[in-house]
Design an enzyme around this catalytic site. Structure first.
Site, PDB file in Angstrom:
ATOM      1  N   TYR A 130       0.793  -1.229   0.000  1.00 35.99           N
ATOM      2  CA  TYR A 130       0.000   0.000   0.000  1.00 35.99           C
ATOM      3  C   TYR A 130       0.828   1.284   0.000  1.00 35.99           C
ATOM      4  O   TYR A 130       0.496   2.234  -0.712  1.00 35.99           O
ATOM      5  CB  TYR A 130      -0.982  -0.007   1.172  1.00 35.99           C
ATOM      6  N   GLU A 172      -9.210  -6.529   4.457  1.00 37.15           N
ATOM      7  CA  GLU A 172      -8.570  -7.632   3.730  1.00 37.15           C
ATOM      8  C   GLU A 172      -7.955  -8.654   4.672  1.00 37.15           C
ATOM      9  O   GLU A 172      -7.985  -9.857   4.386  1.00 37.15           O
ATOM     10  CB  GLU A 172      -7.525  -7.062   2.763  1.00 37.15           C
TER      11      GLU A 172
END
Length: 333
Positions: A130, A172
């Site tokens: 990320y 997630e």
């Protein structure tokens, strides 16, 4: 539970609320915490979101150009045919705009968040990826908007990205845990053997898949998909694709029905669909992650109306077969 709660699933809904991203009140509704306004510079993010939307295609193209230059191994995670067709660039631009526009009410785009996080879990996106994505996205915005992208604007969007990315990561992580710990579940990609290959038409072939290790098979919701990770002879990178499950759950196998994507009007042919049709035979092994997806059958007794066309009917076949097995008296149109 609200319709939204049913859509994203109880566990995921509660994980979002417990993050502090959304604050739970006296119902299942969550609202944006007031303390975040000063931290995120919301007024900047929301006022500039339409500008990003206007330039979304250019930002998407620049983002992927920069990302793959920095980390070419990420080609292994992306659908390279869709890259060539410009579909992922367009989707990225829309997602960025939508997140900025609705940052004070992420409830409004929760179906989009759910769809993205389901796909991220299916392809194996990890938390450590990320920061690179965020850094590259801001670089793309600066390059496209040039002097219009002031330090205040980039700073505000940087905070917004960190905020939203943290929510995605937590969701997630829950999805990874669920996929692994469910009955018959597994982590990552698992080997499946093609036990039957059936030509349904000139362009569509069904593949019947059973676990190569002969162990239990995870269940799924009608309408969900499998994600394949394939190595194709002559291709530098691995390829990942999503294919809808086309039969009811509860069998000893999974079934996917794949349309051969031919080149058409300048659009490239599908790398994986053609490889599956031409090279993969009964007895061969393929790698898949656990079933995923948010487009699923409503299990009420209400009149069921299904609308689809072309290869888009594959998830509907799973739904129809499930209704036939479990609720044969249910009205279906």
């Amino acid at each position: 539970m609200t319709r939204l709660g049913r859509l994203i699933g109880k566990a995921t809904w509660h994980s979002i609320c417990h993050l502090g991203l959304l604050k739970k009140h006296n119902t299942n509704k969550c609202s944006y915490p007031s303390y975040s306004t000063s931290v995120l510079r919301i007024e900047i993010v929301q006022s500039t979101a339409p500008v990003l939307k206007q330039h979304s295609e250019q930002i998407g193209k620049k983002f992927y150009e920069l990302l793959f230059a920095k980390a070419p191994d990420l080609y292994n995670l992306f659908n390279q045919t869709n890259q060539k067709r410009g579909l992922q660039q367009e989707a990225l631009g829309y997602a960025v705009y939508a997140a900025g526009e609705h940052i004070t009410n992420l409830d409004a785009i929760m179906p989009v968040i759910t769809r993205v996080t389901q796909k991220h879990r299916a392809i194996g996106v990890k938390p450590e990826q990320y920061p690179l994505v965020g850094e590259t996205l801001l670089e793309a915005v600066k390059e496209v908007l040039e002097s219009a992208a002031t330090d205040d604007i980039i700073g505000a969007w940087g905070k917004a990205y960190e905020y939203i990315a943290d929510a995605f990561i937590q969701i997630e992580q829950d999805l990874y845990k669920e996929a692994k710990e469910q009955a018959g579940g597994w982590e990552g990609f698992r080997s499946f053997t093609v036990t039957r290959k059936v030509a349904e038409s000139d362009d569509v072939t069904s593949f019947y898949l059973e676990p190569s290790d002969k162990q239990a098979l995870a269940g799924f919701e009608p309408g969900q998909y499998l994600t394949i990770k394939a190595e194709v002879p002559g291709e530098k990178y691995k390829h990942i694709r999503h294919y809808s499950l086309s039969d009811a759950p509860g069998k000893s196998y999974y079934r996917i029905s794949v349309k051969r994507e031919r080149s058409n009007e300048g659009k490239p042919a599908g790398i994986i669909s053609n490889d599956l049709h031409d090279r993969i035979q009964e007895g061969d092994s393929l790698l898949f992650s656990t079933p995923a997806g948010d487009f699923t059958l409503d299990h009420t007794d209400d009149h069921l109306v299904l609308i689809g066309g072309g290869i888009g009917v594959t998830p509907l076949m799973s739904m129809i077969n499930t209704v036939a097995d479990q609720s044969p008296d249910r009205e279906v149109t």
